[in-house]
Write a protein that holds these residues in place. Structure first.
Motif, PDB file in Angstrom:
ATOM      1  N   ALA A 142      41.107  36.163  31.165  1.00 25.25           N
ATOM      2  CA  ALA A 142      39.891  36.983  31.278  1.00 25.25           C
ATOM      3  C   ALA A 142      40.021  38.272  30.480  1.00 25.25           C
ATOM      4  CB  ALA A 142      39.604  37.287  32.743  1.00 25.25           C
ATOM      5  N   GLU A 155      37.616  38.613  27.150  1.00 30.55           N
ATOM      6  CA  GLU A 155      36.474  39.503  27.363  1.00 30.55           C
ATOM      7  C   GLU A 155      36.733  40.852  26.687  1.00 30.55           C
ATOM      8  OE1 GLU A 155      33.110  40.979  27.946  1.00 30.55           O
ATOM      9  OE2 GLU A 155      33.418  38.945  28.742  1.00 30.55           O
ATOM     10  N   LYS A 156      35.956  41.145  25.644  1.00 21.70           N
ATOM     11  CA  LYS A 156      36.186  42.369  24.872  1.00 21.70           C
ATOM     12  C   LYS A 156      35.964  43.631  25.697  1.00 21.70           C
ATOM     13  CE  LYS A 156      35.212  40.430  20.312  1.00 21.70           C
ATOM     14  NZ  LYS A 156      34.390  40.554  19.074  1.00 21.70           N
ATOM     15  N   SER A 157      35.057  43.585  26.671  1.00 19.84           N
ATOM     16  CA  SER A 157      34.802  44.769  27.487  1.00 19.84           C
ATOM     17  C   SER A 157      35.992  45.144  28.365  1.00 19.84           C
ATOM     18  CB  SER A 157      33.564  44.539  28.374  1.00 19.84           C
ATOM     19  OG  SER A 157      33.789  43.467  29.281  1.00 19.84           O
ATOM     20  N   LEU A 158      36.946  44.215  28.523  1.00 18.47           N
ATOM     21  CA  LEU A 158      38.142  44.478  29.328  1.00 18.47           C
ATOM     22  C   LEU A 158      39.331  44.935  28.485  1.00 18.47           C
ATOM     23  CD1 LEU A 158      38.025  41.476  31.841  1.00 18.47           C
ATOM     24  CD2 LEU A 158      37.111  43.778  32.126  1.00 18.47           C
ATOM     25  N   HIS A 159      39.111  45.135  27.189  1.00 14.38           N
ATOM     26  CA  HIS A 159      40.190  45.595  26.310  1.00 14.38           C
ATOM     27  C   HIS A 159      40.356  47.107  26.470  1.00 14.38           C
ATOM     28  CE1 HIS A 159      39.760  41.848  23.492  1.00 14.38           C
ATOM     29  NE2 HIS A 159      40.109  41.549  24.727  1.00 14.38           N
TER      30      HIS A 159
END
Length: 284
Positions: free
Chosen positions: A48, A52-56
């Motif tokens: 995940a 998911e780029k928003s979690l980078h």
């Protein structure tokens, strides 16, 4: 001086296991289910965060690293433990025993250091929000994670090196898995150096991250006192689970390591504390 007749045995015997008859298959199934759950949950978290780029972001990178460390630690314990549940004899070779010690100890130490830098991340995010992105850069995250791994690798490696070179006059370990201090107790020679280094690594690995996290969260609480009720609620909701998890994990690990130094400890207590940090890794 102990009898040197069994100097440096090729195998160790794990004496804490007992014959439960057909119940062993139930225990095996339950432990296998726990192991599969740990693998599945941590793989999902890692995928995940990666996909998911928003979690980078730094916090999620730390969480995914915790998951990776959990996979590493559980792999050092569960496969051998599952074999021993079904086996009538519980012998482990000398090299395999030392490898298991190293994997489990580096896993537990990395868990604490990673949780420690997660506390620092939350401190910067809440107490210095305007400087967060300038301080918690990708370079800083990599440096923090590198330190979180390298210190346990070298500290545990030094302790294990001193243990490996000891001449041993016995092979019985009153444990579910190989542990450093019970092996040291089998030595035929003086182990003062092992004791000093072991205590130093234990104190620095457990208490320095613990006191650092408590300090950062004290600073966070002081900031929350001067802020709005909505801000306090969000901050406490974010920080409280991490702090409780960290303190509980540190305490259980310290108790487990301390109890290995006593011979007359209840097997139930030994088993419970051993599995506390191996079966239920702290994932926030």
């Amino acid at each position: 001086m102990k009898n040197n007749g069994s100097l440096n045995p090729d195998y160790f015997q794990l004496t804490l296991f007992s014959d439960h008859g057909s119940l062993r298959y139930l225990f095996f199934s339950l432990c296998l289910l726990i192991y599969m759950t740990i693998i599945s949950a941590n793989v999902v978290i890692i995928l995940a965060v990666c996909l998911e780029k928003s979690l980078h972001q730094p916090m999620y990178m730390f969480i995914s690293f915790l998951s990776l460390n959990s996979l590493y630690g559980s792999a050092g314990f569960f496969p051998r433990f599952l074999m021993d549940i079904l086996s009538d004899t519980h012998f482990i070779s000398r090299p395999a025993c030392f490898i298991q010690i190293y994997v489990i100890y580096t896993y537990a130490s990395c868990e604490l250091t990673i949780l420690g830098i997660m506390g620092y991340d939350r401190f910067v995010a809440i107490c210095q929000p305007l400087h967060y992105h300038s301080k918690m850069t990708l370079k800083m995250v990599i440096q923090l994670l590198t330190f979180a791994v390298l210190y346990p690798v070298f500290a545990c490696g030094a302790c294990l090196y001193l243990t490996v070179r000891l001449p041993l006059c016995g092979n019985k370990l009153h444990r579910l898995f190989c542990s450093n201090w019970p092996v040291v107790q089998l030595s035929c020679v003086d182990t003062t150096l092992n004791n000093i280094l072991g205590q130093f690594v234990t104190m620095t690995t457990i208490f320095i991250p613990l006191f650092f996290v408590l300090y950062t969260y004290l600073r966070i609480l002081l900031v929350c006192r001067r802020s709005s009720s909505e801000f306090r609620g969000k901050a406490l909701q974010t920080c409280l689970p991490h702090m409780v998890t960290f303190v509980t994990y540190s305490f259980s690990l310290f108790c487990e390591l301390s109890l290995t130094r006593f011979d007359n400890v209840s097997p139930v207590i030994t088993v419970a504390l051993s599995l506390e940090y191996l079966i239920v890794p702290p994932i926030n």
